[in-house]
Design an enzyme around this catalytic site. Structure first.
Site, PDB file in Angstrom:
ATOM      1  N   ASN A  72      -0.111  -3.300   4.471  1.00  6.82           N
ATOM      2  CA  ASN A  72       0.351  -3.576   3.109  1.00  6.82           C
ATOM      3  C   ASN A  72       1.737  -4.213   3.143  1.00  6.82           C
ATOM      4  O   ASN A  72       1.871  -5.241   3.828  1.00  6.82           O
ATOM      5  CB  ASN A  72       0.187  -2.385   2.144  1.00  6.82           C
ATOM      6  CG  ASN A  72       0.788  -1.061   2.528  1.00  6.82           C
ATOM      7  OD1 ASN A  72       0.298  -0.402   3.425  1.00  6.82           O
ATOM      8  ND2 ASN A  72       1.820  -0.622   1.828  1.00  6.82           N
ATOM      9  N   ASP A  73       2.709  -3.710   2.461  1.00  5.05           N
ATOM     10  CA  ASP A  73       3.952  -4.441   2.162  1.00  5.05           C
ATOM     11  C   ASP A  73       4.634  -5.128   3.352  1.00  5.05           C
ATOM     12  O   ASP A  73       4.779  -4.526   4.424  1.00  5.05           O
ATOM     13  CB  ASP A  73       5.026  -3.483   1.628  1.00  5.05           C
ATOM     14  CG  ASP A  73       4.517  -2.474   0.634  1.00  5.05           C
ATOM     15  OD1 ASP A  73       3.351  -2.539   0.265  1.00  5.05           O
ATOM     16  OD2 ASP A  73       5.309  -1.610   0.252  1.00  5.05           O
ATOM     17  N   ASP A 207      11.904   2.660  -0.847  1.00  4.38           N
ATOM     18  CA  ASP A 207      11.987   1.214  -0.651  1.00  4.38           C
ATOM     19  C   ASP A 207      13.415   0.680  -0.799  1.00  4.38           C
ATOM     20  O   ASP A 207      13.696  -0.176  -1.650  1.00  4.38           O
ATOM     21  CB  ASP A 207      11.020   0.479  -1.613  1.00  4.38           C
ATOM     22  CG  ASP A 207       9.622   1.069  -1.575  1.00  4.38           C
ATOM     23  OD1 ASP A 207       9.249   1.631  -0.527  1.00  4.38           O
ATOM     24  OD2 ASP A 207       8.902   0.999  -2.588  1.00  4.38           O
TER      25      ASP A 207
HETATM   26  C1  FRU Z   1       4.123  -0.305  -2.210  1.00  7.27           C
HETATM   27  C2  FRU Z   1       4.320   1.046  -1.529  1.00  7.27           C
HETATM   28  C3  FRU Z   1       5.795   1.359  -1.336  1.00  7.27           C
HETATM   29  C4  FRU Z   1       5.774   2.298  -0.169  1.00  7.27           C
HETATM   30  C5  FRU Z   1       4.647   1.728   0.666  1.00  7.27           C
HETATM   31  C6  FRU Z   1       3.870   2.765   1.425  1.00  7.27           C
HETATM   32  O1  FRU Z   1       2.869  -0.839  -1.935  1.00  7.27           O
HETATM   33  O2  FRU Z   1       3.687   2.058  -2.256  1.00  7.27           O
HETATM   34  O3  FRU Z   1       6.409   1.894  -2.486  1.00  7.27           O
HETATM   35  O4  FRU Z   1       6.987   2.318   0.514  1.00  7.27           O
HETATM   36  O5  FRU Z   1       3.787   1.052  -0.209  1.00  7.27           O
HETATM   37  O6  FRU Z   1       2.892   2.180   2.233  1.00  7.27           O
END
Ligand code: FRU
Length: 548
Positions: A72-73, A207
């Protein structure tokens, strides 16, 4: 897109509540599904998971994605010692969310990528024992440093991530790089910020995003205030390690739906994830993610009070796009990367062995009207083959409905369509050839619906402030005499659409089988209005869909 947020929330609960046993059970279930997917049929691929992924036509060929499993991110993108480093949220065990690590990839140009070993992994009994969540890279005294959120089990009264099933403490953690290639990292054992300010009732605390001002380091942390909505907390430090809470940088003013009862405050807008805050031209920009969408605000930073006052605002991408992060490229341009999630069911993507990809690098600029402008970085053009001009052949007697005879092969390329400002109303569809008849039938029935095509655009100067993409009405503002410019990047199972630097929309599309669709363009309107319609095949950035 809310769907995607929910979907991930569901995965997250699945992982966090799951035991090792249930993970095994899920893996068995997933492998049974592979055959239903239709990819398999090649016994070598059956026996070799990497080969299965390398042959999967839905796996993009010029986007960054992990060799296998879930991502993901984007985290801590940075240009360092002549190379671009990208880190991202990654589950090394499976193609669903869980056990967050930071994967690492490196590039000379933000286009070609090579995987490096994982950069950060949870430390048993550490503040990140249950996961290394998102964060940022900053350079202090010549050393690249990560500030990221660690999550660890905690009693309910100390938890900031709490949905009734999991109870996690989020704290801001610190790690420094040991080598110039940023391969290995040393973590500080204790967090640099162990808990949110006591006086605030926060909806989340994660974050971190530091930046440097003349008088020291500041840091935005994604959060929200119970009953008041999403917010960004502001901290200050002289050394990136000892942080003092100042106040809210912005938000917390009943901006969300303030539904204190929602089990996940991100779904209701009460928690803002992944804030990113930076100067652009003579303004400041805030980007944050909530409710499955990404929002931008441009405005002014009051440097005396250290408070951000937003002016203009909007949605950064109207499709499958979340949790972006920016960096400066080697020329000083502000470049944005985002996570492009899957939109198919969890069982399907888990069975496929991979999930998620990184967007193309997007360059952010400020428009004369103070709005944020988004374009794709021009580096991608080095992947272009010959430019082919699409010829549109009429499919109806009146000749107003046309389908291109040249097609994009292997679902891997770029299309550019420029429509004159004086154009009559028109529709433009990207079709996979199997859909052509269906689309024509739908038109004959005067009901072209987006189901018949991969992506459908409608535009009419009678309604010049709106571009309809699939069924969604997107805001657009063309200056007098300005042509409409639609730029599509098609890659395996994703289309990134850029419109006049004003609007972007990212779409996932899926098809069964082991062969990528060819893609044609269908246009309904006057061909004389189309001043350019070009296609480029783009070269893959690896031989094996980045599976090694
Ligand atoms: C956003 C999120 C962030 C977190 C991460 C965990 O997609 O929820 O807030 O740090 O993904 O995977």
């Amino acid at each position: 897109m809310d769907q995607n947020g929910n979907r991930k929330a569901m995965d997250r609960r699945r992982f966090l509540c799951g035991t090792a046993k249930s993970a095994v059970a899920f893996a068995v279930f997933a492998s049974e599904l592979v055959h239903a997917d239709g990819v398999v049929g090649n016994p070598d691929a059956d026996a070799n998971p990497a080969l299965k992924l390398a042959l999967d036509p839905r796996r993009p060929q010029f986007h960054l994605l992990p060799a296998a499993n879930w991502m993901n991110d984007p985290n801590g993108p940075i240009y360092w010692k002549g190379r671009y480093h990208m880190f991202f949220q990654y589950n090394p065990h499976a193609a669903f969310w869980g056990d967050m690590h930071w994967a690492h990839a490196v590039s000379p140009d933000m286009v070609h990528w090579k995987h490096l070993p994982v950069a950060l992994a949870p430390t048993p009994d550490g503040p990140d024992a249950q996961g290394c969540f998102s964060g940022t890279a900053a350079v202090r005294d010549g050393v690249v440093t990560f500030i990221y959120t660690g999550v660890a089990n905690a009693p309910q009264d100390q938890a900031t991530l709490n949905d009734g099933k999991v109870s996690l403490r989020e704290s801001q953690c610190y790690a420094t790089s040991n080598d110039s290639e940023l391969r290995t990292w040393t973590k500080r054992a204790a967090p640099v910020i162990a808990a949110p300010p006591k006086e605030l009732q926060v909806t989340g605390f994660r974050d971190p995003s530091p930046w440097k001002e003349q008088d020291g380091w500041y840091m935005a942390v994604g959060s929200g205030i119970k009953g008041k909505g999403g917010a960004v907390l502001l901290y200050k430090s002289g050394d990136l390690q000892s942080w003092e809470y100042l106040h809210l940088l912005c938000g917390g003013d009943n901006n969300g739906t303030a539904n204190a009862n929602a089990s996940n405050p991100v779904d209701s807008g009460d928690m803002w994830e992944c804030p990113d805050f930076f100067a652009l031209g003579d303004k400041h920009v805030l980007i944050y993610s909530t409710q499955g969408k990404v929002f931008w605000q441009t405005g002014d930073l009051d440097r005396t009070a250290m408070v951000f006052h937003a002016g203009q605002s909007g949605v950064l991408d109207f499709g499958s796009f979340y949790a972006p992060k920016t960096q400066l490229d080697k020329h000083g341009n502000r470049v944005l990367w985002g996570w492009i999630p899957e939109t198919r069911p969890v069982a399907e993507y888990s069975a496929s062995g991979w999930a998620g990809l990184m967007s193309l690098p997007r360059v952010l600029t400020l428009g004369g009207d103070g709005r944020l402008k988004v374009g794709v970085d021009s580096g991608i053009e080095k992947l272009r083959g010959h430019e082919e001009k699409l010829r549109l052949a009429p499919v109806s007697a009146g000749g107003r409905e046309m389908i291109s005879d040249v097609k994009l092969k292997g679902a891997c390329g770029e299309l550019l369509c420029v429509v004159k400002p004086s154009a009559e109303p028109f529709t433009l569809d990207l079709l996979s050839p199997g859909d052509e008849k269906e689309a024509k039938d739908a038109r004959d029935a005067k009901a072209l619906d987006s189901q018949a095509s991969l992506l459908s655009i409608r535009y009419s100067h009678a309604n010049p402030k709106e571009l309809v993409v699939d069924q969604q009405r997107l805001p657009i503002m063309l200056a007098a005499g300005e042509a409409l410019e639609l730029r599509f990047f098609v890659d395996g199972s994703v289309i990134e659409l850029f419109v006049n630097g004003q609007v972007t929309s990212t779409k996932r599309f899926y098809y069964p089988g082991s062969v990528a669709s060819e893609i044609a363009v269908s246009f309904t309107g006057s061909v004389a209005d189309v001043s350019r319609l070009s296609l480029w095949q783009l070269s893959p950035i690896s031989k094996d869909r980045l599976t090694t």
